[in-house]
Design an enzyme around this catalytic site. Structure first.
Site, PDB file in Angstrom:
ATOM      1  N   HIS A  17      41.491  34.448  46.344  1.00 31.97           N
ATOM      2  CA  HIS A  17      41.617  34.889  47.733  1.00 31.97           C
ATOM      3  C   HIS A  17      40.236  35.004  48.356  1.00 31.97           C
ATOM      4  O   HIS A  17      39.278  35.400  47.695  1.00 31.97           O
ATOM      5  CB  HIS A  17      42.346  36.232  47.836  1.00 31.97           C
ATOM      6  N   ASP A  49      43.735  43.293  54.804  1.00 34.46           N
ATOM      7  CA  ASP A  49      43.468  44.028  53.578  1.00 34.46           C
ATOM      8  C   ASP A  49      43.932  45.473  53.758  1.00 34.46           C
ATOM      9  O   ASP A  49      43.720  46.086  54.797  1.00 34.46           O
ATOM     10  CB  ASP A  49      41.972  43.982  53.245  1.00 34.46           C
ATOM     11  N   VAL A  89      42.351  41.439  41.836  1.00 37.50           N
ATOM     12  CA  VAL A  89      43.570  40.619  41.873  1.00 37.50           C
ATOM     13  C   VAL A  89      43.170  39.205  41.462  1.00 37.50           C
ATOM     14  O   VAL A  89      42.387  38.543  42.161  1.00 37.50           O
ATOM     15  CB  VAL A  89      44.213  40.630  43.279  1.00 37.50           C
TER      16      VAL A  89
HETATM   17  P1  DGP Z   1      39.441  41.808  45.063  1.00 33.97           P
HETATM   18  O1  DGP Z   1      38.856  43.155  44.753  1.00 33.97           O
HETATM   19  O2  DGP Z   1      38.425  40.797  45.537  1.00 33.97           O
HETATM   20  O3  DGP Z   1      40.336  41.299  43.945  1.00 33.97           O
HETATM   21  O4  DGP Z   1      40.353  42.055  46.346  1.00 33.97           O
HETATM   22  C1  DGP Z   1      41.650  42.522  46.302  1.00 33.97           C
HETATM   23  C2  DGP Z   1      41.946  43.132  47.640  1.00 33.97           C
HETATM   24  O5  DGP Z   1      43.337  43.260  47.774  1.00 33.97           O
HETATM   25  C3  DGP Z   1      41.366  44.526  47.839  1.00 33.97           C
HETATM   26  O6  DGP Z   1      40.385  44.501  48.876  1.00 33.97           O
HETATM   27  C4  DGP Z   1      42.544  45.391  48.254  1.00 33.97           C
HETATM   28  C5  DGP Z   1      43.625  44.374  48.573  1.00 33.97           C
HETATM   29  N1  DGP Z   1      44.968  44.806  48.228  1.00 33.97           N
HETATM   30  C6  DGP Z   1      45.380  45.279  47.027  1.00 33.97           C
HETATM   31  N2  DGP Z   1      46.692  45.573  47.074  1.00 33.97           N
HETATM   32  C7  DGP Z   1      47.099  45.260  48.345  1.00 33.97           C
HETATM   33  C8  DGP Z   1      48.355  45.344  49.007  1.00 33.97           C
HETATM   34  O7  DGP Z   1      49.389  45.747  48.459  1.00 33.97           O
HETATM   35  N3  DGP Z   1      48.391  44.938  50.301  1.00 33.97           N
HETATM   36  C9  DGP Z   1      47.284  44.486  50.960  1.00 33.97           C
HETATM   37  N4  DGP Z   1      47.432  44.128  52.228  1.00 33.97           N
HETATM   38  N5  DGP Z   1      46.072  44.387  50.355  1.00 33.97           N
HETATM   39  C10 DGP Z   1      45.996  44.783  49.064  1.00 33.97           C
END
Ligand code: DGP
Length: 115
Positions: A101, A32, A97
């Site tokens: 996940h 993350d 998102v």
């Molecule tokens: P949620 O809030 O449950 O939809 O989690 C989405 C997660 O995705 C959040 O903890 C941050 C992560 N995230 C968002 N954009 C990116 C990215 O570009 N790369 C990575 N590695 N994680 C990301």
């Protein structure tokens, strides 16, 4: 008209970089970008068909089981084997998102907390 790809589809397509720790034909896992634990991974089915865990569970429980198995395996490989699995579902629960996940949180989590 199709929806714009989510950030996870762009990571799966290698359009944007990520610290990928696991990949097979159906699942990818990466760190993350905003870690909330010493080990904070996202385990993501490659299909964009399911916005959240309930949709995945209803349509493809075997794929959900595979996501959980990957989470357990990575918690053992990258931490001490103990882990918390979180599926935020809906904007009011913090989901940002809308491509299902699992958050895998591990590494010295406090007892009796959820945050
Ligand atoms: P949620 O809030 O449950 O939809 O989690 C989405 C997660 O995705 C959040 O903890 C941050 C992560 N995230 C968002 N954009 C990116 C990215 O570009 N790369 C990575 N590695 N994680 C990301």
């Amino acid at each position: 008209m199709t929806d714009a790809p989510t950030i996870f589809e762009r990571i799966i397509a290698r359009e944007i970089p990520a610290d990928v720790v696991y990949e097979d034909d159906r699942i990818i896992a990466f760190r993350d970008i905003k870690p909330q634990a010493p080990v904070h991974l996202l385990v993501v089915p490659k299909t964009a068909a399911y916005p959240d865990v309930a949709a995945l569970a209803a349509a493809d429980p075997e794929l959900l089981a595979a996501v959980v198995a990957v989470a357990k395996r990575l918690a053992g490989e990258l931490s001490d084997g103990d882990y918390r699995l979180v599926f935020n579902s809906g904007a009011n629960a913090g989901q940002t998102v809308f491509h299902v996940h699992a958050h895998v949180l591990a590494g010295g989590l406090a007892e009796g907390t959820l945050g």
